[in-house]
Motif scaffolding. Structure first.
Motif, mmCIF file in Angstrom:
data_model
loop_
_atom_site.group_PDB
_atom_site.id
_atom_site.type_symbol
_atom_site.label_atom_id
_atom_site.label_comp_id
_atom_site.label_asym_id
_atom_site.label_seq_id
_atom_site.Cartn_x
_atom_site.Cartn_y
_atom_site.Cartn_z
ATOM 1 N N LEU A 291 0.923 -1.585 0.112
ATOM 2 C CA LEU A 291 -0.274 0.072 -0.358
ATOM 3 C C LEU A 291 1.111 1.201 0.239
ATOM 4 C CD1 LEU A 291 -2.620 -1.647 2.558
ATOM 5 C CD2 LEU A 291 -3.139 -0.750 0.078
ATOM 6 N N VAL A 292 1.216 1.803 -0.908
ATOM 7 C CA VAL A 292 1.282 3.320 -0.744
ATOM 8 C C VAL A 292 0.486 4.447 -1.254
ATOM 9 C CG1 VAL A 292 2.718 5.193 -1.764
ATOM 10 C CG2 VAL A 292 3.492 1.919 -2.514
ATOM 11 N N ARG A 293 0.893 5.097 -0.385
ATOM 12 C CA ARG A 293 -0.260 6.890 -0.058
ATOM 13 C C ARG A 293 0.042 7.455 -1.161
ATOM 14 N NH1 ARG A 293 -2.407 8.707 5.099
ATOM 15 N NH2 ARG A 293 -0.348 6.839 6.274
ATOM 16 N N GLU A 294 -0.370 8.665 -2.005
ATOM 17 C CA GLU A 294 -0.391 9.652 -2.504
ATOM 18 C C GLU A 294 -0.847 10.694 -1.322
ATOM 19 O OE1 GLU A 294 -2.541 11.968 -6.139
ATOM 20 O OE2 GLU A 294 -1.587 9.451 -6.108
ATOM 21 N N PRO A 295 0.193 11.254 -1.432
ATOM 22 C CA PRO A 295 0.651 12.658 -0.162
ATOM 23 C C PRO A 295 -0.867 13.998 -0.455
ATOM 24 C CG PRO A 295 2.496 12.383 -1.108
ATOM 25 C CD PRO A 295 1.432 12.085 -2.445
ATOM 26 N N TRP A 296 -1.797 14.006 0.506
ATOM 27 C CA TRP A 296 -2.721 15.513 0.080
ATOM 28 C C TRP A 296 -2.234 16.495 -1.541
ATOM 29 C CZ3 TRP A 296 -4.538 14.527 5.865
ATOM 30 C CH2 TRP A 296 -5.100 13.770 5.680
ATOM 31 N N ASP A 300 -7.838 21.590 2.719
ATOM 32 C CA ASP A 300 -7.906 20.961 3.681
ATOM 33 C C ASP A 300 -8.185 19.300 3.438
ATOM 34 O OD1 ASP A 300 -8.690 23.477 5.287
ATOM 35 O OD2 ASP A 300 -11.189 22.944 4.506
ATOM 36 N N PRO A 301 -7.447 18.654 4.125
ATOM 37 C CA PRO A 301 -7.592 16.916 3.384
ATOM 38 C C PRO A 301 -8.686 16.543 3.558
ATOM 39 C CG PRO A 301 -6.977 17.219 6.350
ATOM 40 C CD PRO A 301 -7.840 19.032 5.759
ATOM 41 N N PRO A 302 -9.009 15.784 1.724
ATOM 42 C CA PRO A 302 -10.111 15.368 1.247
ATOM 43 C C PRO A 302 -10.548 14.112 2.443
ATOM 44 C CG PRO A 302 -8.474 14.306 0.379
ATOM 45 C CD PRO A 302 -7.334 15.263 2.062
ATOM 46 N N THR A 303 -12.422 13.812 1.908
ATOM 47 C CA THR A 303 -12.746 12.864 2.874
ATOM 48 C C THR A 303 -12.507 12.135 2.772
ATOM 49 O OG1 THR A 303 -14.307 12.531 0.977
ATOM 50 C CG2 THR A 303 -14.945 14.516 2.951
ATOM 51 N N GLU A 304 -11.788 11.241 1.544
ATOM 52 C CA GLU A 304 -10.520 9.972 1.073
ATOM 53 C C GLU A 304 -9.764 10.208 0.450
ATOM 54 O OE1 GLU A 304 -14.183 6.916 -1.022
ATOM 55 O OE2 GLU A 304 -13.573 8.851 -2.586
ATOM 56 N N THR A 305 -8.801 9.338 0.631
ATOM 57 C CA THR A 305 -7.254 9.526 0.100
ATOM 58 C C THR A 305 -6.456 8.318 -0.440
ATOM 59 O OG1 THR A 305 -6.212 9.645 2.880
ATOM 60 C CG2 THR A 305 -4.718 9.354 1.595
ATOM 61 N N LYS A 325 -8.978 4.137 -3.184
ATOM 62 C CA LYS A 325 -9.244 5.368 -2.443
ATOM 63 C C LYS A 325 -10.450 4.537 -1.340
ATOM 64 C CE LYS A 325 -9.559 8.483 -4.893
ATOM 65 N NZ LYS A 325 -9.095 10.353 -5.573
ATOM 66 N N PHE A 326 -9.848 5.025 0.177
ATOM 67 C CA PHE A 326 -9.638 5.403 1.690
ATOM 68 C C PHE A 326 -10.323 6.483 2.488
ATOM 69 C CE2 PHE A 326 -7.695 3.882 5.678
ATOM 70 C CZ PHE A 326 -8.224 3.168 6.048
ATOM 71 N N ASN A 327 -12.005 5.492 3.333
ATOM 72 C CA ASN A 327 -11.587 6.972 3.823
ATOM 73 C C ASN A 327 -12.023 6.231 5.134
ATOM 74 O OD1 ASN A 327 -13.194 4.952 4.747
ATOM 75 N ND2 ASN A 327 -15.472 5.997 3.468
ATOM 76 N N ARG A 332 -12.641 1.843 -1.906
ATOM 77 C CA ARG A 332 -12.902 0.965 -3.261
ATOM 78 C C ARG A 332 -11.484 1.784 -3.688
ATOM 79 N NH1 ARG A 332 -14.636 5.737 -5.634
ATOM 80 N NH2 ARG A 332 -14.252 7.662 -4.362
ATOM 81 N N GLU A 333 -12.210 0.478 -5.471
ATOM 82 C CA GLU A 333 -11.357 0.416 -6.343
ATOM 83 C C GLU A 333 -11.847 2.147 -6.897
ATOM 84 O OE1 GLU A 333 -10.001 -3.882 -7.400
ATOM 85 O OE2 GLU A 333 -11.627 -3.234 -8.006
ATOM 86 N N GLN A 334 -10.218 2.525 -7.960
ATOM 87 C CA GLN A 334 -11.181 3.692 -8.711
ATOM 88 C C GLN A 334 -10.536 3.688 -10.008
ATOM 89 O OE1 GLN A 334 -9.646 7.622 -7.680
ATOM 90 N NE2 GLN A 334 -10.751 8.714 -8.756
ATOM 91 N N TYR A 335 -11.305 3.838 -10.806
ATOM 92 C CA TYR A 335 -10.249 3.495 -12.385
ATOM 93 C C TYR A 335 -10.817 5.002 -13.046
ATOM 94 C CZ TYR A 335 -8.850 -0.531 -11.419
ATOM 95 O OH TYR A 335 -8.199 -2.128 -10.757
#
Length: 347
Positions: A291-296, A300-305, A325-327, A332-335
């Motif tokens: 798992l790799v996080r994409e920086p905000w 303001d911080p988004p509702t999903e990372t 996307k992680f809340n 959930r997957e995003q394409y």
């Protein structure tokens, strides 16, 4: 009156009881057969298992993410799988989401939580079932909301084949993994698959008869125990691993220089070996996910990372990246690309 030859031909006279008996083996022959059977002794059972898979009778552990499941040839097949991620990237929640999805389809699951307690785990599962913030349920922030979730989901959760082991940290040894898996299998004799999760690898302890082992030795032994469970019980064992300190920047989506590419723009296979003291485990695993996080961005911080999941290794397929996307509670997957490209893979 019929003689014995006539009766033998008609099948009314028992044949020689020793005719079908296995030939006497010498101690050396028996030792070899027990330790390393001839391929002829294995073919029928192996082909039977392959036919069950071809007929759709035996299936992998299903996952709640469609595209990841497709790339894994249906889900988590029996074997040892590793999920690597930084603190706060949602490793535990990812694993619990997978456990909940599998259990809802009748798959027995064992979750060994070496960091989380019973209340934490139940709150997280209820949060996933209700799509509510598990932290609010855990803290009892809204009594009305808690009662609503209880009314709607308690009965189902109580019936799911999910078993939670929450021993003291550093009090659960890798030697307990095999017996725990045997108990799970014994309690579900009609099931031909099961999911075992160890959360997380770096907290696994040594048995009392092996004091003084280093963390590297403990982790290596835990991976061998996981592979043994997978082989003996046709199980999928998922080991969660924290990230080595020198890889924090990489899995955090940071780059040292403007010319460096972020992790998700590099080959997914380069993400093998990110775990703390678990490099050898990852190289020997059947599947490695990172798992790799994409920086905000600014504001303001988004509702999903945005999270990027590297399918960094699999024995029966290619490597690739998936965008999630992680809340804070659910992935959930995003394409944003055509399906045929999304399903493309690296060699």
């Amino acid at each position: 009156m019929k003689d014995e030859n006539d009766r033998l031909l008609e099948g009314t006279l028992p044949s020689d009881p020793t005719a079908d008996a296995e030939p006497m083996m010498s101690p050396a022959q028996k030792e070899l057969r027990d330790g390393a059977p001839a391929v002829g002794d294995l073919v029928a059972e192996a082909l039977g298992r392959m036919r069950r898979r071809a007929q759709g009778i035996e299936k992998p552990i299903p996952l709640p993410w469609e595209h990841l499941g497709e790339r894994l040839s249906g889900g988590l097949w029996p074997g040892c799988h590793v999920l690597v991620g930084n603190t706060g990237t949602g490793k535990s929640q990812w694993a619990l989401q997978a456990v909940l999805h599998a259990a809802r389809q009748g798959v027995p699951c064992l979750y060994v939580g070496l960091e989380l307690g019973k209340v934490d785990l139940v709150a997280r599962l209820l949060g996933l079932m209700s799509n509510k913030r598990w932290s609010r349920l855990y803290l009892g922030a809204d009594g009305g909301e808690l009662e609503e979730v209880t009314q709607r989901h308690q009965a189902e959760l109580e019936k799911l084949p999910i078993h939670l082991a929450t021993p003291d940290s550093f009090g659960w040894s890798y030697g307990q993994l095999g017996p725990a898996a045997r108990l799970l299998a014994a309690n579900y004799p009609d099931q031909d698959r099961m999911l075992v999760v160890v959360d997380y690898l770096q907290l696994v302890a040594s048995p009392k008869d092996k004091p003084g082992q280093s963390i590297r030795e403990r982790i290596g032994a835990a991976s061998y125990a996981a592979r043994d469970v997978a082989r003996k019980h046709n199980a999928s064992v998922l080991l969660l691993s924290s990230t080595a300190r020198n890889n924090y920047e990489l899995v955090g989506g940071q780059t040292s220089g403007s010319k460096e590419k972020p992790a998700w723009e590099r080959p997914a296979g380069t993400m093998v070996g990110l775990g703390k003291e678990s490099g050898e485990v990852e190289f020997s695993a059947d599947t490695v996910l990172a798992l790799v996080r994409e920086p905000w961005g600014e504001g303001d911080p988004p509702t999903e990372t945005t999270m990027h999941l590297a399918l960094a290794k699999q024995r029966i397929g290619a490597t690739s990246w998936l965008k999630l996307k992680f809340n804070g509670g659910r992935f959930r997957e995003q394409y944003n690309q055509p399906k045929e490209r999304a399903l493309g893979s690296e060699k």
